[in-house]
Design a protein around this motif. Structure first.
Motif, PDB file in Angstrom:
ATOM      1  N   TYR A 237       0.493   4.040   1.496  1.00 55.86           N
ATOM      2  CA  TYR A 237       0.782   4.708   2.766  1.00 55.86           C
ATOM      3  C   TYR A 237       1.901   4.032   3.526  1.00 55.86           C
ATOM      4  O   TYR A 237       2.599   4.668   4.319  1.00 55.86           O
ATOM      5  CB  TYR A 237      -0.463   4.892   3.640  1.00 55.86           C
ATOM      6  CG  TYR A 237      -1.277   3.653   3.924  1.00 55.86           C
ATOM      7  CD1 TYR A 237      -0.879   2.755   4.894  1.00 55.86           C
ATOM      8  CD2 TYR A 237      -2.451   3.401   3.229  1.00 55.86           C
ATOM      9  CE1 TYR A 237      -1.632   1.636   5.168  1.00 55.86           C
ATOM     10  CE2 TYR A 237      -3.208   2.285   3.490  1.00 55.86           C
ATOM     11  CZ  TYR A 237      -2.802   1.403   4.463  1.00 55.86           C
ATOM     12  OH  TYR A 237      -3.547   0.297   4.718  1.00 55.86           O
TER      13      TYR A 237
ATOM     14  N   ARG B 152       0.835  -1.191   0.000  1.00 54.76           N
ATOM     15  CA  ARG B 152       0.000   0.000   0.000  1.00 54.76           C
ATOM     16  C   ARG B 152       0.874   1.246   0.000  1.00 54.76           C
ATOM     17  O   ARG B 152       1.931   1.266   0.609  1.00 54.76           O
ATOM     18  CB  ARG B 152      -0.883   0.021   1.261  1.00 54.76           C
ATOM     19  CG  ARG B 152      -1.927  -1.028   1.293  1.00 54.76           C
ATOM     20  CD  ARG B 152      -3.155  -0.595   0.509  1.00 54.76           C
ATOM     21  NE  ARG B 152      -4.075  -1.705   0.356  1.00 54.76           N
ATOM     22  CZ  ARG B 152      -5.063  -1.961   1.213  1.00 54.76           C
ATOM     23  NH1 ARG B 152      -5.256  -1.171   2.236  1.00 54.76           N
ATOM     24  NH2 ARG B 152      -5.853  -2.987   1.012  1.00 54.76           N
TER      25      ARG B 152
ATOM     26  N   ASP C 160      10.741  -0.010  10.760  1.00 52.51           N
ATOM     27  CA  ASP C 160       9.935  -1.170  10.353  1.00 52.51           C
ATOM     28  C   ASP C 160       8.935  -1.572  11.426  1.00 52.51           C
ATOM     29  O   ASP C 160       7.767  -1.824  11.148  1.00 52.51           O
ATOM     30  CB  ASP C 160      10.845  -2.371  10.059  1.00 52.51           C
ATOM     31  CG  ASP C 160      11.641  -2.143   8.786  1.00 52.51           C
ATOM     32  OD1 ASP C 160      11.356  -1.137   8.094  1.00 52.51           O
ATOM     33  OD2 ASP C 160      12.531  -2.958   8.492  1.00 52.51           O
TER      34      ASP C 160
ATOM     35  N   LEU D  37       4.468   2.613   1.882  1.00 55.55           N
ATOM     36  CA  LEU D  37       5.650   3.093   1.164  1.00 55.55           C
ATOM     37  C   LEU D  37       5.987   4.524   1.589  1.00 55.55           C
ATOM     38  O   LEU D  37       7.149   4.872   1.777  1.00 55.55           O
ATOM     39  CB  LEU D  37       5.398   3.045  -0.347  1.00 55.55           C
ATOM     40  CG  LEU D  37       5.108   1.662  -0.926  1.00 55.55           C
ATOM     41  CD1 LEU D  37       4.874   1.750  -2.420  1.00 55.55           C
ATOM     42  CD2 LEU D  37       6.248   0.703  -0.632  1.00 55.55           C
TER      43      LEU D  37
ATOM     44  N   ALA E 130       5.356   5.910   4.445  1.00 57.16           N
ATOM     45  CA  ALA E 130       5.961   5.855   5.774  1.00 57.16           C
ATOM     46  C   ALA E 130       7.419   5.431   5.684  1.00 57.16           C
ATOM     47  O   ALA E 130       8.277   5.953   6.386  1.00 57.16           O
ATOM     48  CB  ALA E 130       5.186   4.897   6.669  1.00 57.16           C
TER      49      ALA E 130
ATOM     50  N   ARG F 154       1.749   0.164  13.379  1.00 58.26           N
ATOM     51  CA  ARG F 154       0.784   1.221  13.105  1.00 58.26           C
ATOM     52  C   ARG F 154       0.002   1.018  11.820  1.00 58.26           C
ATOM     53  O   ARG F 154      -1.175   1.356  11.737  1.00 58.26           O
ATOM     54  CB  ARG F 154       1.510   2.554  12.968  1.00 58.26           C
ATOM     55  CG  ARG F 154       1.965   3.134  14.268  1.00 58.26           C
ATOM     56  CD  ARG F 154       2.399   4.547  13.954  1.00 58.26           C
ATOM     57  NE  ARG F 154       3.248   5.077  14.990  1.00 58.26           N
ATOM     58  CZ  ARG F 154       4.189   5.979  14.748  1.00 58.26           C
ATOM     59  NH1 ARG F 154       4.387   6.391  13.516  1.00 58.26           N
ATOM     60  NH2 ARG F 154       4.899   6.443  15.724  1.00 58.26           N
ATOM     61  N   HIS F 155       0.688   0.522  10.799  1.00 56.55           N
ATOM     62  CA  HIS F 155       0.032   0.495   9.490  1.00 56.55           C
ATOM     63  C   HIS F 155      -0.389  -0.897   9.048  1.00 56.55           C
ATOM     64  O   HIS F 155      -1.271  -1.039   8.224  1.00 56.55           O
ATOM     65  CB  HIS F 155       0.950   1.086   8.422  1.00 56.55           C
ATOM     66  CG  HIS F 155       1.199   2.553   8.591  1.00 56.55           C
ATOM     67  ND1 HIS F 155       0.206   3.486   8.498  1.00 56.55           N
ATOM     68  CD2 HIS F 155       2.327   3.233   8.877  1.00 56.55           C
ATOM     69  CE1 HIS F 155       0.719   4.694   8.692  1.00 56.55           C
ATOM     70  NE2 HIS F 155       1.998   4.556   8.940  1.00 56.55           N
TER      71      HIS F 155
ATOM     72  N   PRO G  48      -2.965  -2.867  12.549  1.00 58.00           N
ATOM     73  CA  PRO G  48      -4.314  -2.305  12.754  1.00 58.00           C
ATOM     74  C   PRO G  48      -5.265  -2.619  11.608  1.00 58.00           C
ATOM     75  O   PRO G  48      -6.469  -2.736  11.818  1.00 58.00           O
ATOM     76  CB  PRO G  48      -4.048  -0.795  12.841  1.00 58.00           C
ATOM     77  CG  PRO G  48      -2.661  -0.685  13.314  1.00 58.00           C
ATOM     78  CD  PRO G  48      -1.931  -1.841  12.692  1.00 58.00           C
ATOM     79  N   HIS G  49      -4.723  -2.792  10.418  1.00 57.63           N
ATOM     80  CA  HIS G  49      -5.604  -3.100   9.299  1.00 57.63           C
ATOM     81  C   HIS G  49      -6.022  -4.561   9.278  1.00 57.63           C
ATOM     82  O   HIS G  49      -6.923  -4.935   8.543  1.00 57.63           O
ATOM     83  CB  HIS G  49      -4.946  -2.708   7.983  1.00 57.63           C
ATOM     84  CG  HIS G  49      -4.930  -1.233   7.784  1.00 57.63           C
ATOM     85  ND1 HIS G  49      -5.942  -0.553   7.165  1.00 57.63           N
ATOM     86  CD2 HIS G  49      -4.053  -0.304   8.198  1.00 57.63           C
ATOM     87  CE1 HIS G  49      -5.673   0.734   7.189  1.00 57.63           C
ATOM     88  NE2 HIS G  49      -4.533   0.909   7.807  1.00 57.63           N
TER      89      HIS G  49
END
Lengths: 321, 359
Positions: free
Chosen positions: B250, B248, B261, B252, B254, B267-268, B271-272
């Motif tokens: 977002y 995704r 890492d 990349l 980040a 965080r990314h 949570p998804h």
């Protein structure tokens, strides 16, 4: 070519092949030659427009520069430092100067993050801030991209595509980068919004004195934005030229045949190119473009033309132009 | 301006509209509350036995006495006779009346493990015993034991799921995010665990522990066994999700910002996966409850006199018992209700969390 020290970004012979592996032992059966030996340079405060069809390796190239993909060979200098040799710690520092805005603003913002958190992540990645200091900085950034203070507590889904792209831009400029990579940054927006975002980018480019690598498949988008244009075809540069030389109408016979076709398609004359681009898996021998070139001769099939300086900083990879 | 709502709040308002899941949630909350306040609710300790009242049927609570006069609720004392097959037959002794008492005295216990207390919600004076839902072979109150058992049977699911999901999320997240050789290694490891049939794996893990452990140890051991068996399925799915999430833009973005890492994963990526993980957890809890039940039923889990729904059910393995003393099946009913409730709740959660993906 231009002197190394003047260039902010300098690519030399960069290659990236994606192997296709098959079978029990992962034997490599073929290579997708996404980037097949690219030289490129961008000076301070300069904008290079990179144009090419989908699947010609533009995005791979941008991701190599961003260090999201590791190149197979070649070297990349940014701001005088070799990116390929940098270790993790150095890279984090270098990255501050090199930011990106992606094509799809629906995908480039984490839907679970509020704008505040998006900017927080960007700003705190390398530095520490006091809370009030951060608020000021965040609101300042939003103001710079033309968004109000109240945007800070909202989620991405509450914004339109253009507004989201503004947030992505705010995030990208938050680290005070020297260079922005705009990977099809306006392609997913409708025409009017495209214009707004381009104007915003032009304004920011001047204000912040940043260089840009603007990647697009649409030459017209690059017209008012770029100092130079690079045309990529099947993993290699077909042409690198000052923008003025490409966009002057009477110069049509002095550009690469592929560029000519791109320009012609832009002014809505008859479709000038037949056929799909060849696959990166199976790059034609000789000149990469010869299978679709209307001017091809025998030599094109046999010998690959090098990217040569013709005049006034205009490089073309063609036997006849 | 309309107030921004987080995905969590949107999902919650959606969940509230599903009646089946709200009922399930209510049932589960009641049961978990009972598990917390067990000592106060039950009239007898789980090991309080009275052999005289072996398989005593549920006590009937009366409101009218023999003369037809309305009284506060009470029970009669029981007299025992033997029938021609030498089985006990319980009759009510209409002479002896024991009124039900609120806040009746019972054995001393530590309320919520904090302070000593000796009252319970509802009871009767000695020597009578109140068996709301009958007695087991040793004359222990099934109601009391069921509630005590819920402490084990209900918490084992939650704790087991949290542990195995922690393992699954970490392994899956790392595996998918980094890919390559590490991914290959971790996934082959996962498959090796998956390859062994679950039940035999549980049995052999059980065999690795010495017999004669204390009940707390046994409890921990069962949790460990169940979570060890439970993580691979989740790890595989999370791995697949993070494999796609890491591409995704977002993520990349980040990366280009220089976010580390581990922060990106926390965080990314994870949570998804949380919507999926929550749904899956609610669906997995019944499996843990059933796993504990299976182990205890075979006498490999929680040991008597400590009650769990599984080992209480082992009394119901004999057709004769079920024929004459059907109340020994009650733990089965509870297992059924809890498993059902968790499944319905998971169903509602899935519907509540799904529309967010479509947005």
């Amino acid at each position: 070519m231009i002197d190394m020290s003047e260039n902010l970004l300098q690519l030399k012979e960069v290659k990236k092949y994606f192997p296709i592996k098959k079978g029990l032992f992962y034997k490599t059966v073929a290579n997708v030659k996404a980037v097949d030996g690219v030289d490129l340079s961008i000076g301070q405060r300069q904008t290079l427009g990179l144009v090419g069809e989908s699947g010609c390796g533009k995005t791979t190239l941008s991701r190599i520069i961003l260090r999201l993909i590791k190149e197979d060979s070649g070297s990349i200098y940014f701001n005088g430092r070799n990116l390929c040799a940098a270790n993790k710690k150095e890279l984090r520092q270098i990255r501050k100067g090199l930011q990106v805005v992606f094509q799809d603003p629906f995908n480039s913002l984490d839907p679970k993050f509020r704008v505040r958190e998006i900017l927080k992540e960007a700003l705190y990645a390398l530095e520490k801030y006091e809370t009030s200091e951060f608020e000021d900085r965040a609101v300042g950034l939003l103001d710079q991209v033309g968004l109000g203070r109240d945007a800070i507590d909202r989620f991405p889904y509450e914004f339109s595509g253009g507004e989201r792209q503004r947030i992505a831009i705010a995030r990208a400029i938050s680290t005070n980068p020297k260079m922005l990579i705009l990977d099809e940054a306006v392609s997913s927006l409708d025409v009017l919004i495209q214009k707004q975002i381009l104007d915003l980018l032009l304004k920011l480019k001047d204000e912040l004195q940043i260089s840009c690598l603007f990647i697009s498949h649409n030459l017209n988008v690059l017209k008012n934005f770029s100092d130079r244009i690079a045309v990529m075809y099947l993993g290699k540069m077909a042409e690198v030229a000052p923008a003025l030389r490409i966009f002057s109408e009477d110069n049509l016979k002095n550009v690469h045949p592929y560029t000519e076709a791109l320009i012609l398609s832009g002014v809505r004359r008859k479709v000038s190119l037949k056929g799909e681009p060849e696959s990166l898996l199976n790059i034609p021998s000789g000149c990469r473009f010869h299978t679709r070139c209307p001017y091809r001769k025998d030599v094109c099939r046999k010998r690959e033309p090098a990217l040569e300086l013709k005049k006034n900083g205009h490089f073309i990879a063609c036997h006849f132009r | 301006m309309r107030k921004s709502r987080s995905q969590f709040r949107l999902a919650l308002s959606h969940l509230k509209r599903s009646r089946a899941s709200m009922i399930s949630l209510f049932i589960l909350l009641v049961l978990y509350a009972a598990a917390i306040f067990t000592d106060f609710i039950v009239p007898y300790a789980y090991d309080d036995e009275e052999r005289l009242f072996s398989y005593a049927p549920p006590s009937r609570v009366h409101f009218f006495d023999d003369a037809g006069k309305l009284r506060p609720p009470f029970i009669y004392a029981k007299t025992i006779e033997l029938d021609e097959y030498r089985r006990r037959v319980y009759r009510e002794d209409k002479e002896k009346i024991y009124p039900l008492k609120f806040f009746a005295k019972r054995e001393k216990y530590k309320f919520l493990f904090l302070f000593g207390f000796d009252r319970c919600l509802l009871g009767v004076d000695k020597p009578a015993r109140i068996y709301l839902w009958g007695a087991d072979s040793r004359g222990r109150d099934i109601f009391s034991r069921l509630i005590y058992g819920s402490r084990i049977s209900l918490t084992i699911g939650l704790i087991g799921v949290s542990i195995s999901f922690l393992i699954g999320l970490i392994i899956g997240g790392i595996s998918g995010f980094y890919g390559g050789g590490l991914d290959n290694f971790l996934m082959r490891l996962t498959e090796m665990v998956m390859m062994i049939p679950t039940f035999y794996l549980m049995l052999s893990l059980r065999a690795a522990f010495p017999p004669g452990l204390s009940s707390a140890h046994v409890y921990l051991m069962v949790v460990f066994i169940l979570s060890f068996v439970g993580w691979p399925g989740l790890a595989r799915v999370i791995r697949g999700m993070s494999l796609s999430l890491r591409e995704r833009e977002y993520v990349l973005a980040a990366k280009t910002l220089g976010v580390s890492d581990i922060k990106i994963i926390l965080r990314h990526i994870l949570p998804h996966c949380s919507s999926y993980a929550i749904i899956n957890a609610a669906l997995a809890i019944p499996a843990y409850i059933l796993g504990e039940t299976a182990l205890s039923l075979l006498g490999l889990g929680i040991q008597d006199p400590m009650p769990s729904w599984g080992n209480m059910l082992s009394e119901a393995m004999n057709i004769v018992q079920i024929r004459f003393y059907p109340w020994v099946l009650l733990p089965g009913l509870f297992i059924f209700a809890v498993v059902m409730a968790f499944n319905l709740l998971a169903d509602g959660l899935r519907d509540a969390l799904d529309p967010l993906f479509k947005k």
